[in-house]
Structure formats: structure tokens, C-alpha cells
Design a protein around this motif. Structure first.
Motif, PDB file in Angstrom:
ATOM      1  N   ALA A 129     -22.527 -54.421 141.912  1.00  0.00           N
ATOM      2  CA  ALA A 129     -21.845 -54.242 140.578  1.00  0.00           C
ATOM      3  C   ALA A 129     -21.525 -55.662 140.280  1.00  0.00           C
ATOM      4  O   ALA A 129     -21.708 -56.068 139.268  1.00  0.00           O
ATOM      5  CB  ALA A 129     -20.803 -53.191 140.858  1.00  0.00           C
ATOM      6  N   VAL A 130     -21.059 -56.310 141.078  1.00  0.00           N
ATOM      7  CA  VAL A 130     -20.673 -57.753 140.847  1.00  0.00           C
ATOM      8  C   VAL A 130     -21.695 -58.433 140.260  1.00  0.00           C
ATOM      9  O   VAL A 130     -21.597 -59.216 139.661  1.00  0.00           O
ATOM     10  CB  VAL A 130     -19.875 -58.469 142.362  1.00  0.00           C
ATOM     11  CG1 VAL A 130     -19.645 -59.876 141.933  1.00  0.00           C
ATOM     12  CG2 VAL A 130     -18.508 -57.850 142.444  1.00  0.00           C
ATOM     13  N   GLY A 131     -22.923 -58.401 141.298  1.00  0.00           N
ATOM     14  CA  GLY A 131     -24.116 -59.185 140.868  1.00  0.00           C
ATOM     15  C   GLY A 131     -24.604 -58.896 139.408  1.00  0.00           C
ATOM     16  O   GLY A 131     -24.889 -59.553 138.468  1.00  0.00           O
ATOM     17  N   ILE A 132     -24.635 -57.453 138.932  1.00  0.00           N
ATOM     18  CA  ILE A 132     -25.042 -57.153 137.735  1.00  0.00           C
ATOM     19  C   ILE A 132     -24.149 -57.685 136.683  1.00  0.00           C
ATOM     20  O   ILE A 132     -24.522 -58.269 135.639  1.00  0.00           O
ATOM     21  CB  ILE A 132     -24.962 -55.645 137.510  1.00  0.00           C
ATOM     22  CG1 ILE A 132     -26.072 -54.855 138.520  1.00  0.00           C
ATOM     23  CG2 ILE A 132     -25.047 -55.157 136.186  1.00  0.00           C
ATOM     24  CD1 ILE A 132     -26.053 -53.469 138.248  1.00  0.00           C
TER      25      ILE A 132
ATOM     26  N   GLY B 218     -22.685 -64.173 132.967  1.00  0.00           N
ATOM     27  CA  GLY B 218     -23.010 -65.509 133.261  1.00  0.00           C
ATOM     28  C   GLY B 218     -21.665 -66.388 133.955  1.00  0.00           C
ATOM     29  O   GLY B 218     -21.925 -67.626 134.127  1.00  0.00           O
ATOM     30  N   THR B 219     -20.955 -65.560 134.226  1.00  0.00           N
ATOM     31  CA  THR B 219     -19.639 -66.338 135.066  1.00  0.00           C
ATOM     32  C   THR B 219     -19.119 -65.492 136.268  1.00  0.00           C
ATOM     33  O   THR B 219     -19.346 -64.251 136.144  1.00  0.00           O
ATOM     34  CB  THR B 219     -18.570 -66.737 133.954  1.00  0.00           C
ATOM     35  OG1 THR B 219     -17.650 -67.506 134.863  1.00  0.00           O
ATOM     36  CG2 THR B 219     -18.020 -65.487 133.337  1.00  0.00           C
ATOM     37  N   ALA B 220     -18.643 -66.223 137.150  1.00  0.00           N
ATOM     38  CA  ALA B 220     -17.818 -65.298 138.116  1.00  0.00           C
ATOM     39  C   ALA B 220     -16.629 -65.690 138.020  1.00  0.00           C
ATOM     40  O   ALA B 220     -15.618 -65.032 139.061  1.00  0.00           O
ATOM     41  CB  ALA B 220     -18.335 -65.620 139.572  1.00  0.00           C
ATOM     42  N   ARG B 221     -15.937 -66.321 137.241  1.00  0.00           N
ATOM     43  CA  ARG B 221     -14.307 -66.624 137.106  1.00  0.00           C
ATOM     44  C   ARG B 221     -13.927 -65.250 136.783  1.00  0.00           C
ATOM     45  O   ARG B 221     -14.214 -64.745 135.601  1.00  0.00           O
ATOM     46  CB  ARG B 221     -14.260 -67.768 136.176  1.00  0.00           C
ATOM     47  CG  ARG B 221     -14.516 -69.173 136.720  1.00  0.00           C
ATOM     48  CD  ARG B 221     -13.416 -69.980 136.784  1.00  0.00           C
ATOM     49  NE  ARG B 221     -13.312 -70.618 138.005  1.00  0.00           N
ATOM     50  CZ  ARG B 221     -12.642 -71.675 138.074  1.00  0.00           C
ATOM     51  NH1 ARG B 221     -11.639 -72.021 137.365  1.00  0.00           N
ATOM     52  NH2 ARG B 221     -12.604 -72.568 138.994  1.00  0.00           N
TER      53      ARG B 221
ATOM     54  N   GLU C 272      -7.397 -65.445 144.614  1.00  0.00           N
ATOM     55  CA  GLU C 272      -8.760 -66.233 144.572  1.00  0.00           C
ATOM     56  C   GLU C 272      -9.290 -66.232 142.835  1.00  0.00           C
ATOM     57  O   GLU C 272      -9.006 -65.105 142.222  1.00  0.00           O
ATOM     58  CB  GLU C 272      -9.780 -65.218 145.301  1.00  0.00           C
ATOM     59  CG  GLU C 272     -11.138 -65.861 145.559  1.00  0.00           C
ATOM     60  CD  GLU C 272     -11.202 -67.314 145.993  1.00  0.00           C
ATOM     61  OE1 GLU C 272     -11.639 -68.182 145.213  1.00  0.00           O
ATOM     62  OE2 GLU C 272     -10.640 -67.669 146.984  1.00  0.00           O
ATOM     63  N   SER C 273      -9.995 -66.958 142.719  1.00  0.00           N
ATOM     64  CA  SER C 273     -10.378 -66.960 141.194  1.00  0.00           C
ATOM     65  C   SER C 273     -11.786 -66.592 141.043  1.00  0.00           C
ATOM     66  O   SER C 273     -12.058 -66.584 139.721  1.00  0.00           O
ATOM     67  CB  SER C 273     -10.202 -68.542 140.548  1.00  0.00           C
ATOM     68  OG  SER C 273     -10.875 -69.306 141.437  1.00  0.00           O
ATOM     69  N   ASN C 274     -12.524 -66.809 141.739  1.00  0.00           N
ATOM     70  CA  ASN C 274     -14.051 -66.116 142.026  1.00  0.00           C
ATOM     71  C   ASN C 274     -14.286 -64.832 142.367  1.00  0.00           C
ATOM     72  O   ASN C 274     -13.647 -64.389 143.325  1.00  0.00           O
ATOM     73  CB  ASN C 274     -14.727 -67.218 142.722  1.00  0.00           C
ATOM     74  CG  ASN C 274     -16.213 -66.772 142.825  1.00  0.00           C
ATOM     75  OD1 ASN C 274     -16.636 -65.792 142.871  1.00  0.00           O
ATOM     76  ND2 ASN C 274     -17.048 -67.949 142.342  1.00  0.00           N
ATOM     77  N   LEU C 275     -14.788 -64.141 141.417  1.00  0.00           N
ATOM     78  CA  LEU C 275     -14.941 -62.524 141.818  1.00  0.00           C
ATOM     79  C   LEU C 275     -15.667 -62.158 142.976  1.00  0.00           C
ATOM     80  O   LEU C 275     -15.234 -61.384 143.843  1.00  0.00           O
ATOM     81  CB  LEU C 275     -15.589 -61.897 140.444  1.00  0.00           C
ATOM     82  CG  LEU C 275     -15.715 -60.285 140.636  1.00  0.00           C
ATOM     83  CD1 LEU C 275     -14.458 -59.564 140.390  1.00  0.00           C
ATOM     84  CD2 LEU C 275     -16.435 -59.811 139.545  1.00  0.00           C
TER      85      LEU C 275
END
Lengths: 496, 124
Positions: free
Chosen positions: A353-356, A362-365, A303-306
Motif C-alpha cells: 500500500a505504501v509503495g502504491i 511522488g513523495t514519502a514525506r 519519523e518523517s518518512n512513511l
């Protein structure tokens, strides 16, 4: 006054958020709605703790809604299992509600915030209702209340694909809910009652026929959609990854968990898993669970999106709970509950943690996030520790879950099931390691416009508290396992 | 066997609606048509509930002279709730479709998913 209010705690658990949701819309102000959300979350957690205090000595509380006695009226029934799930979801709700006060990547315009928090409270009212009620049709109504609110919450994500994710979840969720309604109708046709305890006794007395078997089939498919059982999990990864961060935190710890609880209740109480109806329910659940445990981590690995990667990990972790339910023994139920709690707190910490991290970079990649661990230490270290919990390393709650699960599997005589459980853990080690490697060691592939804004109190405080719980329950497992054992005894003791 | 068609007429209709609705949900790519399918699918279950409450020669459950057989009112009441839930689901679904149309300019799933995936940068 106080003592009469204490008698009505089971219904207050549902009525309080329902009323406050309406008040939020009426007030229309963001500040008032936020204050109401936090206060209500606190009240809901206190109510479930007080219920636990009442149930522990008494064993079970039966609350007749409107004074109509149980088989005819609607009954709210609280036992050790109910309070276990209530405390779990209301704890998660409180943490997520505080987290929602921080920077939330939603698309809400001015004046829409009060409605957002109202939807949040409606979602929690529905979920709490599903847990406390002992009436089959009530389960359906509360399921739809929570689901409709969830579709709205997911659709609030900033990315326009949140709308697509929400729409897809709505279509799948509505089909699932209709299947559940159909199943309840078939059960009513056969038995003439909607009270779950009464239903269980009548099915036991009359035995099974094709109507009951059809009801069971529709029920498992419907609840399978709601709890994201492997072949029916399609809605979950997109819904989790495009929803606002706080909503992802909330859903990962509550919505699927309550669906699993209902599955546990129906499958164990009503039907009995052990071939009581000459239908191999256990085989179906175990087969779905194995496919989820093995396939989902492999998809997470690519998966490429965290955020979506951890959503796939949720599909994998839910499979462990379904496996434990499918075992059909008391130890299996206890293992399911232990993992239900442990996975909730770990995933809540991880998604916070991911949200922070997403709010700062500014990215989830994943590949854009090279070496951010050096600038965002706090988020990355909690992410790492949560990841270790997902793998199930000793010292984390994940280890406790896996230990209890493998013991239950061996006790059931299906020792070979330990192989996919351990293989699934290895696969999760692979995807956690990939993240660690990128976050700490890989150079960033594009220069990120990172913001170095300090962490707000509402961001770090809930995360620290949940992380503290994760650490505590990793080392002191006996509270959760002991309680889960009592809850399992409550479930297997009555009904079947 | 001769009784199977007329005697169970409502059930056959319910099965037909159920399957038609499900096929429509799975098959159509237009989002509004999907919602129509969903409604048909739900109606099938409503019909099933209403049918099972009906007792042959049964009347509405009111106390009046000359009425001794009653239909079961409970399934009807349940379905009243379920219809409200269905309407709410449709409303939320259509609201989402309106928002999707505003964001993408179309309500056709093929057109939306055929576009190349772009990862929009989230402005922190």
C-alpha cells in the motif's frame, strides 16, 4: 519419473531458483526474466505445499544430498517447522514478485532488469536453502548467497542514499556472517560434526565448556544482526526505506523471518534455552526484545518518512518474535511462529500500500501526504487495516499473535512481561493514529503533483490477495495456531 | 604457561587479526579502508579454521607408504568456500563504493553525512 522427482523436492526447492537465476542472466531480456520470475515463484510455492503434504503424514523427511548418509554428507531435513517457514516465505515471494512487475522505483538502466530479477531469485534460493538445510556450514553459505543478493537489490533504489544503506548493511551483514562462521568453527572444534542433529546430541552428551559458550555468544550476535534484534538493528530502517518498493515488500516478509527461524533452530535445538549451559540466553533475548518493543515504536512516532516509519515498526514487531523465542517453552515457540506468519502478511500488505501511495504521490514525506486518502482510497484503506493489524486489534491477525504471546508469557510465569507487550501495542496505536490523522484530516502542506493513473492489475491484485489472507487469518486463527503448535512440537521434540 | 605463546601461536595471530579488523571496520570513515578491515577480520576466522585442521606431524590425507597420521582436510575445504564468499562480498562492497563515489564524489562517510539532508522528489 514423477515419483522420483517427488523424492527430490527438498533439493528442488533450492536448485530451481538457483538455475533459473543463471538462465535469467543468460537470457538478458526483461520480458523473459519477468516471466521466469513469476513462474519460478509459483513453482517454489507449489514445491513447499507439496512438501507440506509429504511431511504431514510422515513427520520428517531426511534428504541425503548426493546420496551421502547424514552425519557425513549434507542433509536436508524437512519437518513441520520447516514447511511452515517455507510456505510463509514463498507465499510472500510470489506476492512480491507480482508486485515487482508494476512501477518499481529502481535506478535500473536498460538491460539491467534481467540481472535484477536474477539477484531476486538468488536471494530466494539462499533463503530457502537456509530453511531446508540441516548442516551448519550450509546455513552459512546460503546466508551469504541471500545476503549478497539482498545488498544488490537494496542498492537498486532510485535515491542515491540506497547505495549508502546497502553499503552499511553489507558491512554489518558481513561482520554478522563472519561471527556466525566463527561460531560454527568453534562448534566444529568441540564436536567434530556439522550436522545439526548430530551436533545437538554431541553437545548434550559432552556437556558445555567455554568453547560452546563462546560459539553461542558469537552466534546470537551474528544472527541478531541478520534479524535486526534491537541493539543490532541499525541497518534495517535505511535499507527498507531506500530499497525499491517491491524489494521492501520482499525483505519485510522473508529475510528477517528466515534469520529468526535459524535463531530458533540453533538456540532451541542445539543449546536449549533453559540454562542448559548455565548461560542466561533467555534473559539476553528477553531484554533485547523489551528494549525493541518499547524504543522502536517511539522512534516510529517521530519519523518523517512513511516507509521508514513502517521499517521501525518492523523492528518493534520482530522484538515480539524474539521475546517469544526467548521464553524457551513450546508455547513460546508456537507464539513466535504465529507472529512470524501474521507479521509477514500484514507487513507485506502495508508495504504494498505504501509503495502504491508513493508511486502515485511522488513523495514519502508524511507531512506532504495530507488528505491524500480522499484521492487514493484503496491504498489508504489497506494501509489503515494493516495498521490496525500491527496494533493487534481484535479481528486482525495481530490480535491472534498478541493473544498467543501473552498466554505463553503467563504460562512461563513471567506475567509482568505482558506489560511491555501491551505498552508496545499502545505505542503502535499512537503512530498508526498519527498516520490516519494526516492521511484523512490534515490539509496538504504543499501542492502535490499527483498522478491519477488507474491501478495496474499487478499492483492491486497481489495486494487484494494478501489483504484477503490478512482478513481470513484474522477471523480463522486455528489453522495458523494449530500448525504452529505442531511445528513447535517438532522442534522441542527432537534434539534438546 | 611457557607453551602458551609458541604452542598456540596461530590462535594468538588470529585473535590479533580479529581485533585489528574489527577496530578498523568500526573506526575508519573511509569506505575502502573499511573493506580492508573487513577482509582482515574474515582472514582471522579463516586462519582459525585452518589451524584447527592441522594435526601435529600430520600429512595430507593421501594413501601412500609411510604416511599414517593425517591432518583433517574438512576445515580446509570449508575455508575454500568461505574465501570465495569473502571475495564475493568484497567485490559487491567495492562495486557499491564505486557507485557511491559516482553519486557523491567522495568515499568518506563524514563528508557524505555532513551534508544537509535533502529529500529528493521521486518522479512518479
Amino acid at each position: 519419473m514423477i515419483s522420483s522427482a517427488l523424492k527430490h523436492l527438498p533439493v528442488l526447492q533450492v536448485v530451481v531458483p538457483l538455475l533459473v537465476a543463471a538462465l535469467c542472466v543468460l537470457a538478458g531480456s526483461r520480458f523473459l526474466a519477468r516471466t521466469a520470475l513469476i513462474l519460478t515463484a509459483l513453482v517454489m510455492l507449489s514445491i513447499s505445499l507439496m512438501l507440506a503434504g509429504q511431511v504431514y503424514p510422515d513427520g520428517v523427511i531426511s534428504y541425503a544430498l548426493g546420496g551421502w548418509p547424514p552425519p557425513w554428507g549434507i542433509e536436508y531435513r524437512i519437518d513441520m517447522l520447516t514447511v511452515f517457514v517455507l510456505i510463509t516465505i514463498n507465499l510472500v515471494n510470489l506476492a512480491a514478485a507480482v508486485f515487482a512487475l508494476g512501477r518499481n522505483d529502481d535506478n535500473l538502466g536498460r538491460g539491467a532488469h534481467a540481472a535484477f530479477y536474477a539477484a531476486w531469485l538468488l536471494c530466494m534460493a539462499g533463503l530457502n536453502g537456509m530453511v531446508v538445510t540441516n548442516d551448519a556450514f550450509n546455513v552459512f553459505v546460503f546466508l551469504e548467497i541471500s545476503s549478497l543478493a539482498t545488498y544488490v537489490l537494496i542498492g537498486c533504489g532510485r535515491d542515491p542514499r540506497a547505495l549508502l544503506a546497502s553499503y552499511r548493511y553489507l558491512v554489518m551483514g558481513a561482520v554478522g556472517a563472519t561471527f556466525i562462521l566463527l561460531s560454527i568453527g568453534l562448534l566444529y572444534m568441540h564436536t567434530g560434526t556439522l550436522n545439526l542433529t548430530d551436533l545437538a546430541q554431541r553437545i548434550d552428551a559432552r556437556g558445555a565448556n567455554r568453547t560452546v559458550i563462546m560459539a553461542l555468544a558469537f552466534l546470537i550476535i551474528g544472527l541478531g544482526i541478520k534479524c535486526a534484534m534491537m541493539p543490532l538493528h541499525d541497518w534495517l530502517p535505511n535499507a527498507y526505506s531506500f530499497a525499491p518498493n517491491s524489494v521492501t515488500v520482499l525483505l519485510s516478509g522473508t529475510a528477517t523471518k528466515v534469520a529468526l527461524y535459524v535463531l530458533l533452530r540453533f538456540v532451541h535445538d542445539l543449546f536449549g534455552v533453559d540454562h542448559a549451559l548455565s548461560v542466561p540466553v533467555d534473559i539476553v533475548l528477553v531484554a533485547c526484545a523489551i528494549s525493541g518493543m518499547l524504543v522502536a515504536p517511539l522512534i516510529a512516532l517521530r519519523e518523517s518518512n512513511l516507509k521508514r516509519m513502517f521499517a521501525w515498526s518492523s523492528v518493534a514487531q520482530i522484538s515480539y518474535i524474539i521475546l517469544a523465542i526467548g521464553l524457551g517453552t513450546g508455547a513460546g515457540v508456537a507464539a513466535a511462529l504465529v507472529h512470524l506468519f501474521n507479521h509477514s502478511i500484514i507487513k507485506v500488505a502495508v508495504f504494498m500500500a505504501v509503495g502504491i501511495l508513493i508511486a502515485r504521490t511522488g513523495t514519502a514525506r508524511i507531512r506532504h501526504l495530507g488528505s491524500v486518502a480522499h484521492t487514493h482510497r484503496f491504498a489508504c484503506y489497506t494501509l489503515l487495516f494493516g495498521g490496525l493489524g500491527l496494533i493487534g486489534l481484535p479481528g486482525t491477525p495481530g490480535f491472534v499473535s498478541k493473544w498467543v504471546l501473552v498466554s505463553a508469557v503467563v504460562e512461563r510465569g513471567w506475567w509482568w512481561l505482558a506489560i511491555p507487550v501491551l505498552a508496545g501495542s499502545l505505542a503502535s496505536a499512537a503512530y498508526v493514529w498519527r498516520i490516519v490523522e494526516i492521511l484523512w484530516a490534515k490539509p496538504a502542506d504543499i501542492p502535490l503533483q499527483q498522478t491519477r493513473s488507474p491501478l495496474a492489475f499487478v499492483e492491486w491484485f497481489p495486494l487484494v490477495v494478501v489483504m484477503g489472507l490478512v482478513l481470513w487469518f484474522g477471523l480463522h486463527a486455528s489453522l495458523v495456531t494449530g500448525w504452529a503448535g505442531l511445528a513447535a512440537a517438532a522442534l522441542t521434540g527432537n534434539g534438546s | 604457561m611457557t607453551d602458551a605463546i609458541p604452542g598456540l601461536f596461530n590462535y594468538w595471530v588470529a585473535i590479533g587479526l580479529f581485533v585489528c579488523g574489527l577496530v578498523m571496520i568500526l573506526d575508519s570513515r573511509n569506505m575502502i579502508r573499511k573493506m580492508v578491515g573487513l577482509n582482515m577480520f574474515q582472514s582471522a576466522v579463516f586462519l582459525l579454521f585452518i589451524t584447527m585442521g592441522k594435526v601435529e606431524n600430520g600429512h595430507a590425507p593421501i594413501l601412500a607408504d609411510g604416511i599414517s597420521r593425517f591432518s583433517n582436510p574438512l576445515p580446509h575445504v570449508l575455508i575454500l568456500t568461505a574465501i570465495v564468499v569473502g571475495v564475493a562480498t568484497t567485490a559487491v562492497g567495492l562495486a557499491l563504493v564505486v557507485r557511491i563515489r559516482r553519486a557523491y564524489g567522495t568515499v568518506d562517510e563524514d563528508e557524505i553525512f555532513d551534508r544537509p539532508e535533502v529529500e529528493p522528489e521521486i518522479v512518479p
